[in-house]
Design a protein around this motif. Structure first.
Motif, mmCIF file in Angstrom:
data_model
loop_
_atom_site.group_PDB
_atom_site.id
_atom_site.type_symbol
_atom_site.label_atom_id
_atom_site.label_comp_id
_atom_site.label_asym_id
_atom_site.label_seq_id
_atom_site.Cartn_x
_atom_site.Cartn_y
_atom_site.Cartn_z
ATOM 1 N N PHE A 13 3.459 7.467 2.508
ATOM 2 C CA PHE A 13 4.174 8.727 2.314
ATOM 3 C C PHE A 13 3.615 9.768 3.259
ATOM 4 N N GLN A 14 4.480 10.542 3.880
ATOM 5 C CA GLN A 14 4.063 11.607 4.776
ATOM 6 C C GLN A 14 5.010 12.780 4.587
ATOM 7 N N THR A 15 4.450 13.977 4.579
ATOM 8 C CA THR A 15 5.255 15.192 4.510
ATOM 9 C C THR A 15 4.487 16.329 5.151
ATOM 10 N N ASN A 16 5.205 17.304 5.613
ATOM 11 C CA ASN A 16 4.593 18.531 6.128
ATOM 12 C C ASN A 16 4.705 19.662 5.112
ATOM 13 N N CYS A 17 5.289 19.370 3.957
ATOM 14 C CA CYS A 17 5.510 20.380 2.925
ATOM 15 C C CYS A 17 4.399 20.305 1.870
ATOM 16 N N GLU A 18 3.642 21.362 1.750
ATOM 17 C CA GLU A 18 2.512 21.399 0.830
ATOM 18 C C GLU A 18 2.925 21.149 -0.623
ATOM 19 N N GLY A 19 4.011 21.757 -1.063
ATOM 20 C CA GLY A 19 4.457 21.579 -2.444
ATOM 21 C C GLY A 19 4.866 20.150 -2.734
ATOM 22 N N VAL A 20 5.562 19.525 -1.798
ATOM 23 C CA VAL A 20 5.967 18.127 -1.965
ATOM 24 C C VAL A 20 4.728 17.240 -2.063
#
Length: 55
Positions: A13-20
């Motif tokens: 899993f990878q995201t640039n969104c802190e909340g996600v």
């Protein structure tokens, strides 16, 4: 793959969104989590707190 032999599932899993990322950490910890935080904890108190509060 070792995970399959052990009956485990590996999910990347990878995201640039802190909340996600915070939600994903909280949802994933019941099954087990390997987390490569890189620079997140240096700049994000939310990510740091999400990891520290896993119990």
């Amino acid at each position: 793959m070792l995970a399959k032999e052990l009956g485990a599932e590996v999910v990347a899993f990878q995201t640039n969104c802190e909340g996600v990322m915070c939600h994903w950490i909280h949802d994933a910890f019941l099954e087990g989590i390997v987390f490569n935080a890189r620079a997140w904890p240096h700049y994000s108190y939310g990510i740091r707190d999400a990891v520290v509060n896993i119990k």
